[in-house]
Design a protein around this motif. Structure first.
Motif, PDB file in Angstrom:
ATOM      1  N   SER A   1       0.834  -1.205   0.000  1.00  0.00           N
ATOM      2  CA  SER A   1       0.000   0.000   0.000  1.00  0.00           C
ATOM      3  C   SER A   1       0.867   1.253   0.000  1.00  0.00           C
ATOM      4  O   SER A   1       1.753   1.392   0.829  1.00  0.00           O
ATOM      5  CB  SER A   1      -0.911   0.019   1.218  1.00  0.00           C
TER       6      SER A   1
ATOM      7  N   TYR B   1      -0.619   4.398   0.298  1.00  0.00           N
ATOM      8  CA  TYR B   1      -1.249   5.238   1.324  1.00  0.00           C
ATOM      9  C   TYR B   1      -1.760   4.336   2.440  1.00  0.00           C
ATOM     10  O   TYR B   1      -2.570   3.444   2.208  1.00  0.00           O
ATOM     11  CB  TYR B   1      -2.415   6.039   0.730  1.00  0.00           C
TER      12      TYR B   1
ATOM     13  N   ASN C   1      -3.891   3.666   5.735  1.00  0.00           N
ATOM     14  CA  ASN C   1      -5.020   4.172   6.526  1.00  0.00           C
ATOM     15  C   ASN C   1      -4.641   4.022   8.000  1.00  0.00           C
ATOM     16  O   ASN C   1      -4.950   3.023   8.639  1.00  0.00           O
ATOM     17  CB  ASN C   1      -6.298   3.402   6.184  1.00  0.00           C
TER      18      ASN C   1
ATOM     19  N   ASP D   1      -7.440   3.384  10.598  1.00  0.00           N
ATOM     20  CA  ASP D   1      -7.921   2.003  10.629  1.00  0.00           C
ATOM     21  C   ASP D   1      -7.003   1.132  11.487  1.00  0.00           C
ATOM     22  O   ASP D   1      -7.471   0.297  12.257  1.00  0.00           O
ATOM     23  CB  ASP D   1      -8.014   1.439   9.211  1.00  0.00           C
TER      24      ASP D   1
ATOM     25  N   ILE E   1      -7.568  12.028  10.498  1.00  0.00           N
ATOM     26  CA  ILE E   1      -8.759  11.620   9.741  1.00  0.00           C
ATOM     27  C   ILE E   1      -8.873  12.439   8.460  1.00  0.00           C
ATOM     28  O   ILE E   1      -9.225  11.923   7.398  1.00  0.00           O
ATOM     29  CB  ILE E   1     -10.037  11.765  10.600  1.00  0.00           C
TER      30      ILE E   1
ATOM     31  N   GLY F   1      -6.432  13.703   6.800  1.00  0.00           N
ATOM     32  CA  GLY F   1      -5.271  13.530   5.934  1.00  0.00           C
ATOM     33  C   GLY F   1      -4.082  14.427   6.215  1.00  0.00           C
ATOM     34  O   GLY F   1      -3.158  14.498   5.405  1.00  0.00           O
TER      35      GLY F   1
ATOM     36  N   ARG G   1      -0.824  12.291  10.851  1.00  0.00           N
ATOM     37  CA  ARG G   1      -0.711  10.874  10.484  1.00  0.00           C
ATOM     38  C   ARG G   1       0.631  10.315  10.979  1.00  0.00           C
ATOM     39  O   ARG G   1       0.707   9.209  11.488  1.00  0.00           O
ATOM     40  CB  ARG G   1      -0.839  10.704   8.959  1.00  0.00           C
TER      41      ARG G   1
END
Length: 192
Positions: free
Chosen positions: A31, A33, A35, A38, A86, A88, A93
């Motif tokens: 991946s 990006y 998450n 999550d 959330i 971005g 992050r």
């Protein structure tokens, strides 16, 4: 919380290997990006039933963006950082990935002289500093070296959802490590 924390030594190569290990564990090894919400909310709960997440107000934690207490299986994230992630925000992050590393890795067997985590003024060798380790992991986890190697800073920022500073740092680290690897390879070829 103690005045300082000292971790077992980790090199950049060790941290890249740990990032690969945890990407695989979470089923996100290919991946671009991640998450991160999550992972924070769902995947950690699935893997660690004792895990606890608390979103706290800025008033409750004014000087910290996040706090991890591994021995209590607890991560606290400040509300504005959580909302930023959330939405971005790359820095937020990154903060969450940083705290996730403390939770996953900095447990009793990897840490000495520590109860919880916070920045300190005490001089610790970089490779034994749990804050440096968590920052290095966050970069490696959010920006897989195999996936970003040939991307520009802007592409890394956009595709990985990270800040410009994080993208530049990670790109530079990968380039330096590649040069060292190439140098060692050439030395082996030349001198056996």
């Amino acid at each position: 919380m103690s005045d300082f924390c000292e971790a077992n030594p980790l090199s950049n190569n060790d941290i890249f290997a740990l990032a690969d290990k945890y990407r695989k564990l979470f089923g996100i090894e290919n991946s671009m990006y991640i998450n991160i919400i999550d992972i924070l909310e769902r995947k950690l709960c699935e893997l660690f039933p004792e895990y606890s997440l608390e979103i706290v107000s800025k008033e409750e934690m004014p000087n910290l963006h996040g706090l991890t207490i591994p021995n209590n299986n607890e991560i606290k994230i400040r509300e504005d950082v959580y909302e930023g992630a959330i939405n971005g925000n790359g820095r937020d992050r990154f903060t969450i990935a940083h705290e996730i590393f403390h939770f996953l890795y900095h447990r009793d067997k990897h840490i000495v002289n520590c109860v919880g985590f916070a920045r300190t003024e005490r001089k610790i060798p970089t490779y034994m500093d749990p804050e440096w380790q968590a920052d290095a992991f966050a970069g490696a986890f959010l920006m897989d070296r195999k996936l970003i190697k040939n991307l520009s800073i802007k592409e890394i920022m956009k595709l990985c959802g990270v800040s410009k500073a994080a993208a530049k740092t990670q790109k530079s680290k990968i380039e330096k490590m590649d040069k060292k690897s190439l140098y060692k390879k050439n030395q082996t070829i030349l001198f056996g």
